[in-house]
Design an enzyme around this catalytic site. Structure first.
Site, PDB file in Angstrom:
ATOM      1  N   CYS A 188       0.842  -1.198   0.000  1.00  0.00           N
ATOM      2  CA  CYS A 188       0.000   0.000   0.000  1.00  0.00           C
ATOM      3  C   CYS A 188       0.879   1.251   0.000  1.00  0.00           C
ATOM      4  O   CYS A 188       1.838   1.331   0.761  1.00  0.00           O
ATOM      5  CB  CYS A 188      -0.911  -0.001   1.235  1.00  0.00           C
ATOM      6  SG  CYS A 188      -2.008   1.419   1.258  1.00  0.00           S
ATOM      7  N   CYS A 195       0.710   4.676   6.945  1.00  0.00           N
ATOM      8  CA  CYS A 195       0.088   4.528   8.262  1.00  0.00           C
ATOM      9  C   CYS A 195       1.045   3.743   9.182  1.00  0.00           C
ATOM     10  O   CYS A 195       1.376   2.583   8.881  1.00  0.00           O
ATOM     11  CB  CYS A 195      -1.250   3.803   8.138  1.00  0.00           C
ATOM     12  SG  CYS A 195      -2.304   4.495   6.834  1.00  0.00           S
ATOM     13  N   CYS A 224       0.604   0.026  10.236  1.00  0.00           N
ATOM     14  CA  CYS A 224       0.072  -0.959   9.291  1.00  0.00           C
ATOM     15  C   CYS A 224       1.132  -1.859   8.654  1.00  0.00           C
ATOM     16  O   CYS A 224       2.077  -1.382   8.013  1.00  0.00           O
ATOM     17  CB  CYS A 224      -0.718  -0.255   8.185  1.00  0.00           C
ATOM     18  SG  CYS A 224      -1.544  -1.476   7.124  1.00  0.00           S
ATOM     19  N   CYS A 239     -16.612  -8.786   5.469  1.00  0.00           N
ATOM     20  CA  CYS A 239     -15.945  -7.493   5.222  1.00  0.00           C
ATOM     21  C   CYS A 239     -14.706  -7.713   4.365  1.00  0.00           C
ATOM     22  O   CYS A 239     -13.816  -8.475   4.742  1.00  0.00           O
ATOM     23  CB  CYS A 239     -15.496  -6.869   6.531  1.00  0.00           C
ATOM     24  SG  CYS A 239     -16.810  -6.669   7.713  1.00  0.00           S
ATOM     25  N   CYS A 283     -19.567  -5.676   3.586  1.00  0.00           N
ATOM     26  CA  CYS A 283     -18.846  -4.471   3.997  1.00  0.00           C
ATOM     27  C   CYS A 283     -17.562  -4.430   3.190  1.00  0.00           C
ATOM     28  O   CYS A 283     -17.010  -5.483   2.851  1.00  0.00           O
ATOM     29  CB  CYS A 283     -18.532  -4.549   5.494  1.00  0.00           C
ATOM     30  SG  CYS A 283     -17.544  -3.151   6.090  1.00  0.00           S
ATOM     31  N   ARG A 290     -17.651  -2.236  17.981  1.00  0.00           N
ATOM     32  CA  ARG A 290     -16.965  -3.512  17.728  1.00  0.00           C
ATOM     33  C   ARG A 290     -15.638  -3.592  18.477  1.00  0.00           C
ATOM     34  O   ARG A 290     -14.773  -2.721  18.324  1.00  0.00           O
ATOM     35  CB  ARG A 290     -16.731  -3.714  16.225  1.00  0.00           C
ATOM     36  CG  ARG A 290     -16.082  -5.078  15.948  1.00  0.00           C
ATOM     37  CD  ARG A 290     -15.995  -5.428  14.463  1.00  0.00           C
ATOM     38  NE  ARG A 290     -17.284  -5.334  13.841  1.00  0.00           N
ATOM     39  CZ  ARG A 290     -17.560  -4.547  12.815  1.00  0.00           C
ATOM     40  NH1 ARG A 290     -16.615  -3.803  12.291  1.00  0.00           N
ATOM     41  NH2 ARG A 290     -18.777  -4.490  12.319  1.00  0.00           N
TER      42      ARG A 290
HETATM   43  N1  SAM Z   1      -6.527   0.622   3.159  1.00  0.00           N
HETATM   44  C1  SAM Z   1      -7.809   0.924   3.654  1.00  0.00           C
HETATM   45  C2  SAM Z   1      -7.801   2.070   4.633  1.00  0.00           C
HETATM   46  O1  SAM Z   1      -6.817   2.299   5.327  1.00  0.00           O
HETATM   47  O2  SAM Z   1      -8.821   2.758   4.718  1.00  0.00           O
HETATM   48  C3  SAM Z   1      -8.524  -0.254   4.262  1.00  0.00           C
HETATM   49  C4  SAM Z   1      -7.792  -1.274   5.106  1.00  0.00           C
HETATM   50  S1  SAM Z   1      -7.032  -0.697   6.593  1.00  0.00           S
HETATM   51  C5  SAM Z   1      -6.016  -2.058   7.006  1.00  0.00           C
HETATM   52  C6  SAM Z   1      -8.358  -0.661   7.748  1.00  0.00           C
HETATM   53  C7  SAM Z   1      -8.051  -0.284   9.165  1.00  0.00           C
HETATM   54  O3  SAM Z   1      -7.389  -1.333   9.847  1.00  0.00           O
HETATM   55  C8  SAM Z   1      -7.185   0.906   9.439  1.00  0.00           C
HETATM   56  O4  SAM Z   1      -7.857   2.109   9.295  1.00  0.00           O
HETATM   57  C9  SAM Z   1      -6.796   0.695  10.893  1.00  0.00           C
HETATM   58  O5  SAM Z   1      -7.721   1.324  11.761  1.00  0.00           O
HETATM   59  C10 SAM Z   1      -6.881  -0.821  11.049  1.00  0.00           C
HETATM   60  N2  SAM Z   1      -5.548  -1.387  11.305  1.00  0.00           N
HETATM   61  C11 SAM Z   1      -4.569  -1.571  10.397  1.00  0.00           C
HETATM   62  N3  SAM Z   1      -3.464  -2.084  10.974  1.00  0.00           N
HETATM   63  C12 SAM Z   1      -3.750  -2.231  12.289  1.00  0.00           C
HETATM   64  C13 SAM Z   1      -3.011  -2.698  13.408  1.00  0.00           C
HETATM   65  N4  SAM Z   1      -1.737  -3.089  13.289  1.00  0.00           N
HETATM   66  N5  SAM Z   1      -3.607  -2.717  14.614  1.00  0.00           N
HETATM   67  C14 SAM Z   1      -4.897  -2.303  14.733  1.00  0.00           C
HETATM   68  N6  SAM Z   1      -5.637  -1.842  13.710  1.00  0.00           N
HETATM   69  C15 SAM Z   1      -5.076  -1.795  12.503  1.00  0.00           C
HETATM   70 FE1  SF4 Z   2      -2.719   1.249   3.398  1.00  0.00          FE
HETATM   71 FE2  SF4 Z   2      -2.615   0.035   5.729  1.00  0.00          FE
HETATM   72 FE3  SF4 Z   2      -2.952   2.681   5.648  1.00  0.00          FE
HETATM   73 FE4  SF4 Z   2      -4.957   1.030   4.825  1.00  0.00          FE
HETATM   74  S1  SF4 Z   2      -4.148   1.220   6.892  1.00  0.00           S
HETATM   75  S2  SF4 Z   2      -4.188   2.900   3.794  1.00  0.00           S
HETATM   76  S3  SF4 Z   2      -3.736  -0.644   3.967  1.00  0.00           S
HETATM   77  S4  SF4 Z   2      -1.117   1.544   4.944  1.00  0.00           S
END
Ligand code: SAM
Ligand code: SF4
Ligand code: DTB
Length: 336
Positions: A67, A71, A74, A111, A142, A274
């Site tokens: 991606c 973040c 992530c 989802c 979802c 949730r």
């Molecule tokens: N890429 C899209 C986005 O960011 O909107 C969708 C998938 S993203 C993985 C969805 C959510 O997963 C993120 O907004 C975050 O809140 C949650 N998430 C991702 N990595 C995480 C982690 N290591 N621990 C807890 N929540 C996590």
């Molecule tokens: Fe990409 Fe992960 Fe951020 Fe979603 S949460 S936008 S998958 S880096």
């Protein structure tokens, strides 16, 4: 405002849903004695929801890794070496099989998550077919695909999508410490496009990224003060993934995590709150406290997107020990 200035009596649970919470009021809820806050949250919960029902969603990563966003939490960001590789968008048939298995295991919502900044046109067409396949199985659908334009949100709605997940993740103030490639306002704009298209909103955040209590209060306040409360509010406890900048983030006090669930329940009485990522490393007792504080939804199935989740047998046993039952989905309970 001090905790003494907040009405925490069970009668306060009858208040109409509000969208004008001040930071002081939300902070005062966090500052209540733990037992007072839990009693208030459980009372609100029982006014608005079946006392012992839990909504069960199963997640599937339909497009994993690489991606472009950064973040800090992530494992799927291309910026961090976490061992998660780049995978192509799954085939519709594979998604249908996963969804059928989730339904057989007892999930009512499926989802689909994609590691996108925002979906591209040709991928969105495939995802539309996935949504149709999930709906044909009688499951709620979802998707979480990153930022959406108004047109993309409408396209997903036309495909029969029920919910769109897009998290605010944290307060506007702390957000800049965590994500640099997408603004808080862009997230709010996507949420507005999702709402305008008539989709149900799933929006929450992550606890345990080094944010302050004030940041947690601001996150929940921002969610509660949206023009409409999200129907679904995922509260994730950070899964600390090696290789991400937050791999060594400080532990969250479990009671502070429970308080966050409780305040979400009080601020957004009609929402499904949730208990999301992070359950695998929680004791059954901590999860029970979260349910007592008003959580009434979980991710169900061995995997979240790339990380683990309690296995189905453990979750079934936990629900049974607590006398909790899976919530039938809305269409099913309406006899549709
Ligand atoms: N890429 C899209 C986005 O960011 O909107 C969708 C998938 S993203 C993985 C969805 C959510 O997963 C993120 O907004 C975050 O809140 C949650 N998430 C991702 N990595 C995480 C982690 N290591 N621990 C807890 N929540 C996590
Ligand atoms: Fe990409 Fe992960 Fe951020 Fe979603 S949460 S936008 S998958 S880096
Ligand atoms: C949400 O709030 N949490 C889910 C879902 N929405 C998409 C994702 C959690 C991801 C945890 C890290 C992983 O498994 O990659």
């Amino acid at each position: 405002m001090s905790a003494a200035m907040i009405d925490a009596s069970p009668g306060a649970a009858d208040q109409a849903a509000r969208h004008d919470w001040s930071l002081e009021e939300v902070s005062a809820l966090f500052a209540l004695p733990f037992m007072d806050l839990i009693l208030l949250a459980q009372t609100v919960h029982r006014r608005h929801h079946a006392a012992n029902a839990v909504q069960m969603s199963t997640l599937l990563s339909i497009k994993t890794g690489a991606c472009p966003e950064d973040c800090a939490y992530c494992p799927q960001s291309v910026h961090y070496a976490t061992g998660v590789g780049r995978e192509a968008l799954l085939e519709v048939a594979a998604v249908r099989e996963h969804a059928a298995r989730a339904r057989a295991a007892g999930a009512t919502r499926f989802c689909m998550g994609a590691a996108y900044r925002s979906p591209r046109g040709r991928d969105l067409e495939v995802i539309v077919a996935m949504i149709r396949a999930v709906r044909e199985l009688g499951l709620e659908s979802c998707a979480t695909l990153g930022m959406l334009s108004a047109g993309q949100a409408q396209q997903l709605k036309a495909a029969g999508l029920d919910y769109y997940n897009h998290n605010l993740d944290t307060s506007a103030e702390f957000y800049g410490e965590i994500i640099h490639t997408r603004t808080y306002q862009e997230r709010l704009d996507t949420l507005a496009a999702v709402r305008a298209a008539g989709l149900k909103v799933c929006c929450g955040g992550i606890i345990g990224m080094g944010e302050s209590l004030r940041d947690r209060a601001q996150l929940l306040r921002t969610l509660a003060n949206l023009p409409e409360h999200p129907e679904s509010v995922p509260i994730n406890r950070l899964v600390k993934v090696p290789g991400t900048p937050l791999a060594d983030a400080p532990e969250v006090d479990p009671f502070d995590f429970v308080r966050t669930i409780a305040v979400a329940r009080v601020l957004m009485p009609g929402a499904h709150v949730r208990l999301s990522a992070g359950r695998e490393s929680m004791s059954d007792e901590l999860q029970a406290l979260c349910f007592l504080a008003g959580a009434n939804s979980i991710f169900y199935g061995e995997k979240l997107l790339t990380t683990g989740n309690p296995d189905v047998a453990r979750d079934r046993a936990l629900l049974q020990r607590l006398g909790l039952t899976p919530l039938p989905h809305e269409a099913a309970s309406a006899g549709a």
